[in-house]
Design an enzyme around this catalytic site. Structure first.
Site, short mmCIF file in Angstrom:
data_model
loop_
_atom_site.label_atom_id
_atom_site.label_comp_id
_atom_site.label_asym_id
_atom_site.label_seq_id
_atom_site.Cartn_x
_atom_site.Cartn_y
_atom_site.Cartn_z
CB THR A 37 80.14 80.92 31.20
OG1 THR A 37 78.94 80.80 30.42
CG2 THR A 37 80.18 82.29 31.84
CG LEU A 127 70.61 83.75 15.51
CD1 LEU A 127 69.39 84.08 14.66
CD2 LEU A 127 70.30 84.05 16.99
CB SER A 128 73.97 77.98 17.10
OG SER A 128 74.65 78.56 18.14
CG ASP A 174 76.71 77.51 20.17
OD1 ASP A 174 76.28 78.12 21.17
OD2 ASP A 174 77.60 77.95 19.43
C1 GLA Z 1 79.93 80.67 20.44
C2 GLA Z 1 80.47 79.30 20.81
C3 GLA Z 1 79.91 78.82 22.15
C4 GLA Z 1 80.08 79.87 23.24
C5 GLA Z 1 79.61 81.23 22.74
C6 GLA Z 1 79.91 82.33 23.73
O1 GLA Z 1 78.55 80.59 20.22
O2 GLA Z 1 80.16 78.37 19.81
O3 GLA Z 1 80.52 77.60 22.53
O4 GLA Z 1 81.40 79.92 23.70
O5 GLA Z 1 80.19 81.60 21.49
O6 GLA Z 1 79.16 82.18 24.87
#
Ligand code: GLA
Length: 383
Positions: A37, A127-128, A174
Site C-alpha cells: 500500500t 525484515l528490512s 521500511d
Molecule cells: C518491501 C518494500 C516496502 C513495501 C513492502 C510491501 O518491504 O521495501 O516499501 O512496499 O515491500 O508492503
C-alpha cells in the site's frame, strides 16, 4: 552494550586501528498490516524489531568513505565521485554509498568517514535489513557532520538511496519504520502526507505475543515481481484517472471500469488492504488487540488470492498457525518468501511455533526459525 554494538565497535578497531567516535543503531521491522500500500500512497502499520544494525563511525578529513562489514569481513572504499554516480558501488556497500549520494544530492556537506557495520537483522528474510543499514548509516553521518536533516525527512532520503542509487523501487514504509518507530508502539503512517501516529502496541499486557516465523523460503524473482506489481498498480491508477490507488473511493465502480481480471485483483487487494489498516488502527486505539486477528488473516488471503505474492511455505505457516490457535496470521513484507507473523496467546507461543515446524517437516520444507517480536525503538545513537 548489546552484542551487536560490541561487534561493531570491535570491528571498527580491528579494521581501522582506532576507536570510533560513536555508535549508531537502526532496526529491522515487521509490518503488522498494510502490504504493497505504501507506493500506492496508502496506509501502513509496521513496528520496529529489537534486531538492529549498528554502525561504528569516525570522521575522515576528506570526502571519502571506508566501510567494513562483519558479514563479508571486507572493507570497501569509495570517494565523492563514485558516490555521485548512482550504481557505481554495488553489493552491500551500495546502500552506504547510496545514503552518501542521497545526502549530497540534497545539498548536505557529508563528512568523509570510516564506518564499521554489524547486524543481527536477518538478511533476505523480508525484515528490512537494507532499510536498517541505510537508516543506521544516515543517522551516523548526520550526527557526525552535524547535518541539519530533520528526522521526518530522513526516511525519504534513505528511500532515495535505495530507489535511485541501488535501483530497487521500494516504497517508504521500511525506512520510516526504521527511523521513526517508537518502542512499545506500531507506526501508523500515511504514505501520502507522511503524517505519523504512534499506536500503542503492548501485546504482552493483553497476554498476547506476536510470533514471527522466518519461513526461509528462497526469494523467488522477488525484485522483478515487486517491480511488476508496482507497475500494474500505477497503470491501474492511470486508467482510473486517479493520482494513486489510495484515491479509489468506489471499489465496485473501479473494478467495473478496468479491462482485465488480473488488474482488477491487484486493485482489490490495495483498496481493501488500506481499509484493513484503518480498521486495525481503530481496534488498537480502543485496546481491542485480539480482535485484529481476522483482519490479519484477511490481509493474507488478499495477498495470496488477489495480489498473488505468497508461496507455499508462507501459506502453510499461516494455515498451520491458525489451526494451532492463532487469532490471526499473515505474511509480512514484500512477498515471495520471507516471514509470517501470527497473533497468539503468549502462553501458546511455543506450541504454535512447534506446530508450524512440524508442518514444515511433514512437507520436507527447510526448517523455519521463529521469535517473539516486541516493538523496539527507531534509529538512535547508542554509544
Ligand atoms: C518491501 C518494500 C516496502 C513495501 C513492502 C510491501 O518491504 O521495501 O516499501 O512496499 O515491500 O508492503
Amino acid at each position: 552494550m548489546s552484542d551487536v554494538t560490541a561487534r561493531a565497535a570491535a570491528g571498527f578497531s580491528s579494521a581501522f586501528g582506532a576507536e570510533p567516535a560513536g555508535l549508531w543503531a537502526a532496526p529491522g521491522r515487521v509490518n503488522l498490516i498494510g502490504e504493497h500500500t505504501d507506493y500506492n500512497d496508502g496506509f501502513v502499520l509496521p513496528f520496529a524489531l529489537p534486531h538492529r544494525t549498528v554502525v561504528a563511525a569516525a570522521p575522515l578529513p576528506s570526502p571519502r568513505w571506508r566501510v567494513w562489514s562483519e558479514q563479508s569481513d571486507e572493507t570497501i572504499e569509495f570517494d565523492a565521485a563514485q558516490a555521485d554516480q548512482p550504481g557505481k558501488i554495488d553489493g552491500w556497500a551500495g546502500y552506504v554509498a547510496g545514503v552518501v549520494w542521497a545526502l549530497r544530492s540534497a545539498g548536505h556537506d557529508v563528512p568523509g568517514a570510516s564506518l564499521a557495520v554489524a547486524s543481527d537483522v536477518p538478511a533476505g528474510a523480508g525484515l528490512s535489513s537494507s532499510a536498517a543499514l541505510e537508516s543506521a548509516v544516515l543517522t551516523a553521518l548526520a550526527d557526525l557532520g552535524g547535518l541539519a536533516v530533520p528526522v521526518a525527512e530522513r526516511p525519504e532520503l534513505a528511500q532515495r538511496a535505495e530507489n535511485d542509487y541501488v535501483g530497487m523501487p521500494c516504497g517508504i514504509m521500511d525506512q520510516s519504520a526504521s527511523i521513526r518507530a517508537e518502542a512499545g508502539h506500531a507506526l501508523f503512517l500515511d504514505c501520502r502526507t507522511l503524517e505519523i501516529e504512534q499506536i500503542p502496541f503492548d501485546v504482552a499486557s493483553s497476554g498476547l505475543a506476536v510470533l514471527v516465523v522466518d519461513t526461509r523460503a528462497p526469494h523467488r524473482h522477488a525484485g522483478g515481481e515487486y517491480a511488476s506489481r508496482r507497475r500494474a498498480c500505477e497503470e491501474a491508477a492511470a486508467l482510473l484517472g486517479v493520482p494513486a490507488l489510495r484515491d479509489v473511493e468506489d471499489l465496485d465502480a473501479a473494478l467495473a471500469a478496468l479491462p482485465d481480471e488480473v488488474m482488477r485483483r491487484r486493485v482489490r487487494h490495495v483498496v481493501t488492504e488500506d481499509q484493513r489498516v484503518l480498521d486495525t488502527v481503530e481496534l488498537l486505539r480502543a485496546g481491542r488487540v485480539r480482535e485484529i486477528g481476522p483482519l490479519l488473516t484477511a490481509s493474507h488471503a488478499s495477498m495470496r488470492d488477489d495480489f498473488e505474492i505468497t508461496v507455499p511455505e508462507v501459506d502453510l505457516a499461516v494455515s498451520t498457525a491458525l489451526a494451532a490457535g492463532a487469532y490471526g496470521a499473515r505474511m509480512t513484507g514484500g512477498g515471495f518468501g520471507g516471514c509470517v507473523l501470527a497473533l497468539v496467546d503468549a502462553d501458546a507461543l511455543d506450541a504454535v511455533a512447534a506446530a508450524v515446524a512440524a508442518g514444515y517437516a511433514e512437507r520436507a520444507f527447510t526448517a523455519p526459525v521463529w521469535f517473539a517480536a516486541r516493538p523496539g525503538a527507531g534509529a538512535e545513537r547508542v554509544g
